[in-house]
Design a protein around this motif. Structure first.
Motif, PDB file in Angstrom:
ATOM      1  N   GLN A 308       0.953  -1.338   0.427  1.00 10.15           N
ATOM      2  CA  GLN A 308       0.256   0.236  -0.651  1.00 10.15           C
ATOM      3  C   GLN A 308       0.807   1.734   0.041  1.00 10.15           C
ATOM      4  N   PRO A 309       0.421   2.214  -0.981  1.00  7.03           N
ATOM      5  CA  PRO A 309       1.400   3.538  -1.060  1.00  7.03           C
ATOM      6  C   PRO A 309       1.568   3.960   0.638  1.00  7.03           C
ATOM      7  N   MET A 310      -0.076   4.264   1.243  1.00  8.48           N
ATOM      8  CA  MET A 310       0.100   5.509   2.951  1.00  8.48           C
ATOM      9  C   MET A 310       0.397   4.136   3.518  1.00  8.48           C
ATOM     10  N   GLY A 311       0.615   2.667   2.978  1.00  6.11           N
ATOM     11  CA  GLY A 311       2.020   2.000   4.292  1.00  6.11           C
ATOM     12  C   GLY A 311       2.943   2.999   3.869  1.00  6.11           C
ATOM     13  N   TYR A 344      -0.007  12.045   1.482  1.00  6.22           N
ATOM     14  CA  TYR A 344      -0.926  11.678  -0.049  1.00  6.22           C
ATOM     15  C   TYR A 344      -0.305  12.482  -0.812  1.00  6.22           C
ATOM     16  N   ASP A 345      -0.654  13.544  -0.917  1.00  7.99           N
ATOM     17  CA  ASP A 345      -0.721  14.395  -2.249  1.00  7.99           C
ATOM     18  C   ASP A 345       0.423  14.100  -2.460  1.00  7.99           C
ATOM     19  N   LEU A 346       2.001  14.231  -1.827  1.00  7.65           N
ATOM     20  CA  LEU A 346       2.977  13.747  -2.194  1.00  7.65           C
ATOM     21  C   LEU A 346       2.903  12.743  -3.020  1.00  7.65           C
ATOM     22  N   VAL A 476     -12.017  20.341  -0.366  1.00  8.63           N
ATOM     23  CA  VAL A 476     -12.568  18.748  -0.260  1.00  8.63           C
ATOM     24  C   VAL A 476     -11.560  17.519  -0.777  1.00  8.63           C
ATOM     25  N   ARG A 477     -11.881  17.024   0.053  1.00  7.98           N
ATOM     26  CA  ARG A 477     -10.870  16.082  -0.140  1.00  7.98           C
ATOM     27  C   ARG A 477     -11.657  13.908  -0.420  1.00  7.98           C
ATOM     28  N   GLY A 485      -4.687   4.633  -1.997  1.00 13.19           N
ATOM     29  CA  GLY A 485      -4.388   3.541  -3.041  1.00 13.19           C
ATOM     30  C   GLY A 485      -5.042   2.593  -3.751  1.00 13.19           C
ATOM     31  N   GLY A 486      -6.758   2.459  -2.690  1.00  8.72           N
ATOM     32  CA  GLY A 486      -7.262   1.960  -3.282  1.00  8.72           C
ATOM     33  C   GLY A 486      -6.510   0.268  -2.904  1.00  8.72           C
TER      34      GLY A 486
END
Length: 602
Positions: A308-311, A344-346, A476-477, A485-486
């Motif tokens: 996962q990208p966030m992880g 997330y934005d990066l 709005v996010r 990232g799904g």
């Protein structure tokens, strides 16, 4: 380090020996000047390379980022903390300066000697710090809930590169940096130590810090500052003492490398919860990987550990010292300084809305590095297809069909690839005890703690599972599923290394996961013909062999491939059975040169 007071103007200073040949100077320090001189000789970093700024710097337009996007990436906080910002700006370099002041640590020609890339002043970087440093505001002063400005490292500290050739520089966004974070940490610690133990140096430091923060410069304020500095030094000394006692980091990393999973695991599992039993030896350093296309890979890290990208990004931020609450009232547990929204934005800027629409790999710059021999490259294309493309599956972002077929990362087992196994094995065999008392594998432990940190932020901010939400600024996010990232936050620990697509490979030297092979040309040699020892830290490029200059130079890092963790074995083209690191037949000189020429075109 221990300082025993012996009376006015006199002290006896002792320190443990280090496993680096010279050790610390040990003896009696009778004056402040002598203490400063002796302290400046502490450590094993030796002389730093001289910094020679290039005549010109090119930002590659074909990488698909604007100058504003670059500056934002270079200096956007991910929520890490080195120290209070005012301290960093006030600190003097760890060198003898009696009776005057030493130059500031942030002088424009000092941090580049540690491998950091200079960066101009901007709204995102008001004081002109190098790429990879960010100013943020969080963190509690001892005993209070006050926030303060802090300085931390950004993603770009390790993931912005630069190659130089005959006085001209090429900036590689998302490329591996040459930062020596170990030397940086040691010199920061030494600078703080000298500040605390030299009254004139502390007086200058206190005046600058209190002036910058707007606090009244009183004896009481200076004493509070001294106590904070002592607490920071005590914490650092405890951490360093455990590292030395247990020989946690026996392999010097040098420029452009870090044992990210090993050191990060020690911080997350042992330092944050203050559980020294969770410390583990980290002797599998790896090069900083390139970032282009990575958001679209199915698994990332050299050992393909994270999905996962966030992880991935939260684990990275925690590993470089974000603050996380792991004890206290239940409602506070897993609150952190990690900047989830920034992360997330990066990631979105890196990935773009579809494959090929974010950061792109850098094309070879022929007007600076020399023209590509197209006939040789065409011959090399056939050799590459025959010998390399089975693992390094070609993928050209933006090509027809690329959006529906993102890059595939092939995992190759240790027995087959034959490269240094330390990084993969260390992570696969590591366990840790969580604050709950549960013993887990490293992969499961990092999955659990990153998931809890992420979900705590989502819960506090009212982020829905799907759909949208509005942040405090009125923006709005997207919901959790999109920010993740799904993908599920899954971790694993295969005894294997990845073989990513090789677009932009020319800009990512040195090679193999541990940086043990200096050039693309040497990657095509039998291992016993590769350099056993070479030097790292120069940005001077070799466009023929495709890599950095490997000759000895003052302040360079001596890379010894005979040290476990540094092995340059494996991934060999050698006649014989295809196993234990032999992946293809021995090549002729012409074949090697043709393949190198082709890889310049990727």
């Amino acid at each position: 380090m221990v300082l025993h007071a012996k009376g006015h103007g006199e002290a006896e200073w002792t320190a443990p020996q280090r496993n680096c040949g010279t050790g610390y100077p040990v003896g009696r320090i009778r004056t402040v000047a002598a203490l400063t001189i002796a302290a400046a000789s502490v450590g094993c970093t030796g002389r730093l390379p001289e910094y020679k700024p290039p005549e010109t710097i090119r930002e590659i337009a074909e990488q698909n980022w604007t100058t504003a996007q670059r500056q934002w990436f270079h200096h956007t906080s991910q929520g890490t903390k080195i120290m209070p910002y005012a301290w960093f700006m006030a600190l003097e370099q760890p060198q003898p300066s009696w009776p005057g002041a030493a130059p500031r640590f942030v002088e424009a020609d000092y941090l580049p000697r540690l491998g950091f890339i200079p960066s101009p002043s901007s709204a995102a970087n008001p004081d002109g710090l190098p790429i990879g440093f960010a100013k943020d505001e969080f963190g509690a002063n001892e005993g209070t809930s006050e926030t303060e400005a802090v300085v931390g490292l950004t993603c770009a500290a390790c993931h912005t590169g630069q190659v130089e050739y005959r006085g001209r520089a090429i900036r590689i966004d998302g490329g591996p940096s040459m930062a020596d974070t170990g030397a940086f940490q040691e010199r920061i610690g030494l600078a703080l130590y000298m500040t605390y133990h030299s009254d004139p140096r502390f007086a200058r430091f206190a005046g600058r810090v209190l002036g910058a923060t707007g606090e009244a410069d009183t004896p009481e304020a200076r004493e509070r500052l001294r106590r904070r500095l002592q607490l920071a030094l005590d914490a650092g000394a405890t951490e360093k003492g455990l590292a030395q006692q247990r020989r946690l980091y026996p392999v010097a990393e040098g420029f452009g490398r870090l044992d990210a999973l090993g050191r990060g695991g020690n911080f997350v599992f042992a330092t944050l919860p203050q559980n020294p039993s969770n410390l583990a030896v980290a002797d599998g350093p790896v090069s900083y990987p390139a970032l282009w296309d990575a958001p679209w890979f199915d698994w990332v890290q050299y050992n393909g550990a994270i999905q996962q990208p966030m992880g991935r990004n939260v684990a990275e931020a925690m590993g470089v010292r974000s603050l996380v609450k792991l004890s206290g009232p239940p409602e506070q547990i897993y609150r952190s300084s990690v900047r989830i929204q920034n992360i997330y934005d990066l990631e979105r800027q890196l990935s773009g809305p579809a494959p090929g629409q974010g950061l792109q790999s850098p094309p070879w710059q022929e007007d600076i590095l020399g023209s590509i021999d197209r006939a040789a490259a065409e011959r090399g294309r056939g050799e590459f297809s025959r010998l390399c493309a089975g693992c390094h599956v070609p993928w050209q972002p933006g090509a027809p069909g690329a959006e529906s077929s993102p890059p595939r990362v092939t995992m190759v087992g240790l027995q087959a690839i034959g490269t240094d196994p330390k990084a993969a094995r260390n992570f696969a065999t590591r366990t840790a005890v969580l604050p709950s008392g549960q013993r887990v594998t490293a992969s499961e432990g990092l999955r659990l703690v990153t998931t809890d940190v992420i979900n705590k932020w989502y819960d506090v901010n009212g982020v829905p599972e799907r759909g949208t939400w509005t942040d405090p600024s009125g923006t709005v996010r997207p919901g959790r599923e999109e920010m993740n990232g799904g993908r599920l936050n899954e971790w694993r620990a295969p005894l294997a290394y990845r073989a990513r697509p090789l677009n932009g490979i020319w800009a990512t030297a040195p090679y193999l996961h541990n940086g043990s092979v200096p050039s693309l040309y040497q990657m095509l040699l039998p291992a016993d013909r590769r350099d056993t020892v070479f030097y790292v830290g120069s940005r001077e490029f070799d466009p023929k062999d495709v890599g950095f200059s490997r000759a000895a130079f003052e302040g360079g890092f001596r890379f010894d491939t005979t040290i476990p963790g540094n092995s340059n074995r494996g991934h060999e083209f050698r006649n014989g059975p295809r196993s234990n690191g032999v992946i293809g037949p021995e090549l002729t000189e012409q074949q090697r040169r043709d393949i190198v020429e082709y890889m310049k075109t990727l």
